[in-house]
Design a protein around this motif. Structure first.
Motif, PDB file in Angstrom:
ATOM      1  N   THR A  58       3.825 -12.682   1.633  1.00 47.15           N
ATOM      2  CA  THR A  58       4.429 -12.576   2.904  1.00 47.15           C
ATOM      3  C   THR A  58       5.426 -13.326   3.312  1.00 47.15           C
ATOM      4  O   THR A  58       6.323 -13.225   4.344  1.00 47.15           O
ATOM      5  N   VAL A  76       3.118  -4.371  12.954  1.00 45.39           N
ATOM      6  CA  VAL A  76       2.396  -4.822  11.737  1.00 45.39           C
ATOM      7  C   VAL A  76       0.773  -4.379  12.128  1.00 45.39           C
ATOM      8  O   VAL A  76       0.360  -4.183  13.395  1.00 45.39           O
ATOM      9  N   THR A  88       4.131  -3.015   8.285  1.00 40.61           N
ATOM     10  CA  THR A  88       3.240  -3.426   7.260  1.00 40.61           C
ATOM     11  C   THR A  88       1.993  -3.497   7.637  1.00 40.61           C
ATOM     12  O   THR A  88       1.678  -3.458   8.572  1.00 40.61           O
ATOM     13  N   GLU A 124       1.666  -6.831  16.560  1.00 41.24           N
ATOM     14  CA  GLU A 124       0.717  -6.535  15.768  1.00 41.24           C
ATOM     15  C   GLU A 124      -0.436  -5.756  16.119  1.00 41.24           C
ATOM     16  O   GLU A 124      -0.918  -6.057  17.453  1.00 41.24           O
ATOM     17  N   ARG A 159       1.102  -9.747   7.451  1.00 45.85           N
ATOM     18  CA  ARG A 159       2.229  -9.886   8.480  1.00 45.85           C
ATOM     19  C   ARG A 159       3.333 -10.801   7.555  1.00 45.85           C
ATOM     20  O   ARG A 159       2.976 -11.764   7.047  1.00 45.85           O
ATOM     21  N   ARG A 180      -3.060  -4.430  11.178  1.00 47.45           N
ATOM     22  CA  ARG A 180      -3.945  -5.210  10.280  1.00 47.45           C
ATOM     23  C   ARG A 180      -5.112  -5.508  11.360  1.00 47.45           C
ATOM     24  O   ARG A 180      -5.025  -5.203  12.629  1.00 47.45           O
TER      25      ARG A 180
END
Length: 354
Positions: free
Chosen positions: A103, A135, A122, A320, A126, A137
């Motif tokens: 990353t 992001v 992504t 995120e 991250r 996740r």
């Protein structure tokens, strides 16, 4: 997907791609032919059940969202990922999803894509620096905390556990490791943790677990930061005569991360005791969802979403979407304040693979 709160713009056309606090900031862009937008997805690897599941879901959701899809596989190599990004640029993709395992090293590639106005999402990881559109996740610190609470409860706050760490060049490996250690120190100071670096390598994990159990036969818990270590861990425990029923005093309590079918099956059989279900299906779905949103000129703000998650601002210019990742156990109980779902629950993606 339906909007839960008002958009920053009142244009009704946004409703098909809206989340909480979304805004319109431009017009849509499609492929040069005037058809579906062309997007690229780089798969980080294809040697684990988790990532193979992600690979399976990606074309399905691309079709549902009306996206043309190009794919590559960087095989856990940042140099290959950089080369694959160049290929995508030459193919004229309008957006790119990737899951960089290193990353830090991905920063120059992200800068190049930003300069070419190609939005990036992504998945699972991250970037340490640089900007991406979103992001996607789960809260990886929560993975470590849930594993800690489960093992701390099962061991009644006393004993020895092995933590088979992922790669510490990855934000995921760092988050899970730091959170597990912090939780143990705070809540279960009587538990001694043997942290073992494995770089997500199952053979390395098995060898280090074997060494630890030989030197410390009273180890009573194992935290695997990913299912990469599952088969090796079970093999080592079997060789040591420790792969026994959870009610047997010799049982070693094992917690994993991922929620693959083999983990869920192993929980039901009493071979391991818990996992955290990392949503492979939702990673694919929302990576493509946010790419389409970026192409269509949408923007997002921190807050709750309409799909049981929360968008947080990690740093200036970086959002995120933290998807739900539940603790999974055989009984669906609560451990150290952490609620769990039963391993046979049909809401788990690992129970729904064809």
């Amino acid at each position: 997907m339906r909007l839960r709160t008002a958009l920053c713009s009142t244009t009704s056309a946004l409703a098909s791609l809206a989340l909480l606090s979304a805004c319109s900031s431009g017009t849509g862009t499609t492929a040069a032919s005037g058809g579906a937008p062309l997007v690229g997805v780089d798969y980080p690897r294809s040697d684990t059940d988790f990532w193979n599941s992600y690979i399976k879901y990606t074309p399905q959701y691309a079709k549902e969202l009306g996206l043309d899809l190009k794919t590559t596989n960087s095989q856990n190599d940042v140099a290959k990922l950089t080369a694959n990004a160049q290929t995508f640029i030459s193919q004229g993709v309008k957006g790119l999803a990737m899951a960089p395992q290193d990353t830090a090293a991905i920063a120059p590639t992200l800068a190049q894509l930003e300069a070419k106005k190609i939005p990036v999402v992504t998945v699972d990881t991250r970037p340490d620096t640089g900007k991406v559109f979103m992001v996607v996740r789960a809260d990886n610190r929560a993975y470590g905390e849930k594993a800690c609470q489960f093992l701390g409860t099962k061991l009644s706050g006393q004993g020895k556990v092995v933590m088979l760490e992922g790669g510490l060049d990855s934000i995921n490996g760092r988050d899970r490791t730091e959170a597990f250690n912090d939780c143990m120190k705070k809540n279960y100071p009587g538990v001694k943790v043997f942290g073992e670096a494995t770089n997500w390598d199952g053979a390395v994990a098995a060898q280090k677990l074997q060494t630890d159990l030989t030197a410390n036969p009273d180890i009573k818990g194992v935290y695997m930061e990913s299912s990469f270590a599952l088969s090796g861990t079970l093999q080592v425990l079997k060789q040591k005569g420790l792969l026994v029923d959870p009610k047997d005093p010799k049982h070693v309590f094992v917690v994993s991360n991922d929620g693959i079918p083999e983990e869920l099956k192993s929980i039901g059989e009493g071979k391991i005791d818990a996992t955290v279900s990392q949503p492979a299906d939702l990673y694919a779905k929302y990576a493509l969802y946010y790419l389409k949103a970026a192409i269509d000129g949408k923007a997002f703000k921190p807050g709750r979403t309409d799909h049981d998650s929360t968008i947080i601002q990690v740093r200036e210019g970086l959002l995120e979407d933290q998807l739900s990742a539940p603790l999974v156990t055989v009984d669906g109980g609560t451990y150290g304040g952490e609620a769990s779902v039963k391993s046979d629950d049909k809401s788990l993606w690992g129970n729904n693979l064809g």
